[in-house]
Design a protein around this motif. Sequence first.
Motif, short mmCIF file in Angstrom:
data_model
loop_
_atom_site.label_atom_id
_atom_site.label_comp_id
_atom_site.label_asym_id
_atom_site.label_seq_id
_atom_site.Cartn_x
_atom_site.Cartn_y
_atom_site.Cartn_z
N ARG A 52 35.96 16.12 63.95
CA ARG A 52 36.20 17.40 63.55
C ARG A 52 35.06 18.21 63.73
N VAL A 53 35.68 19.64 63.76
CA VAL A 53 34.58 20.53 63.72
C VAL A 53 34.65 21.20 62.43
N ILE A 54 33.35 21.74 62.06
CA ILE A 54 33.38 22.14 60.75
C ILE A 54 32.52 23.51 60.75
N ARG B 172 40.59 19.72 63.47
CA ARG B 172 40.58 18.33 64.02
C ARG B 172 40.75 18.37 65.44
N ILE B 173 39.84 17.52 66.24
CA ILE B 173 39.86 17.48 67.61
C ILE B 173 40.37 16.12 67.94
N ASP B 174 41.62 16.26 68.47
CA ASP B 174 42.33 15.01 68.91
C ASP B 174 41.91 14.44 70.13
N LEU C 35 45.07 22.19 69.49
CA LEU C 35 44.47 22.02 68.16
C LEU C 35 45.72 22.43 67.27
N ASP C 36 45.73 22.00 65.95
CA ASP C 36 46.83 22.16 65.14
C ASP C 36 46.21 22.30 63.62
N MET C 37 46.96 23.01 62.81
CA MET C 37 46.63 23.29 61.26
C MET C 37 44.99 23.61 61.13
N VAL C 38 44.71 23.65 59.96
CA VAL C 38 43.39 24.11 59.44
C VAL C 38 43.07 23.37 58.13
#
Length: 239
Positions: A141-143, A163-165, A173-176
């Motif tokens: 993850r990037v915070i 979330r970094i898949d 990238l998807d959602m937050v």
Amino acid sequence: MIKVDGEQPFVDEIIDLEEFAKSGKVPPARCRGYRIRIGKQFYTVTRSTMTGRELLELAGKIPPERFRIDQKFRGGQTKRVGLEETVNLATPGVERFQTLPLDQTEGYTARRQFRLPEVDEEYLNASGLLWETVLESSNRRVILYNFPVPDGYNVRTVDLNLRIDTGYPDTQLDMVYFYPALALSNGKAIAAICNDTFDSKIWQRWSRHRTPANPWIPGEDYIGTHLGLVEHWLERELN
């Protein structure tokens, strides 16, 4: 009123770019002036083209070298504007501008547990926000800390993570995910949310996704464009 003066029609009105963009209308190339939004403030200008430097100076961001300015388009897309780069205000879809200080947050050693593509790290370093990359098992993850939230929520700033898949940046990238949980000041419920535990916190996951009209484009989209969508989702929830 439209006056014909030469080849291009002249619209004798002040054109609100944000309203035009949201309604899908094309601004006239010649008019009495343009009402533009930079951050939360509105300004009226009489020229159809301005440089990034001029926009920053208009917004009182002095010296301009200590700030960056991003152009926001309808649908949440963003584009960084260079200091000497010229912006055409009559370009369809130009909604508003957002400035960010270039001074990185000090006094804390941020975690860098995995690397991001160079374009992402450059964007995050220029954002003025403290950011970290955190790895839990295979969950990357990037915070970002103290991300600004528009008026109408229970807080003015919020921490968020993305979330970094595996496969990113070819994989979208998807959602937050937000912490603390966001709530609308008017009491209206926020749809499609749930809890998500990461980094010893319970985050609020917003299930928001790209549409076929706005797909992820590898090589063009990155964390910066996704955060533009996040801002769009936050504002859309207020309507």
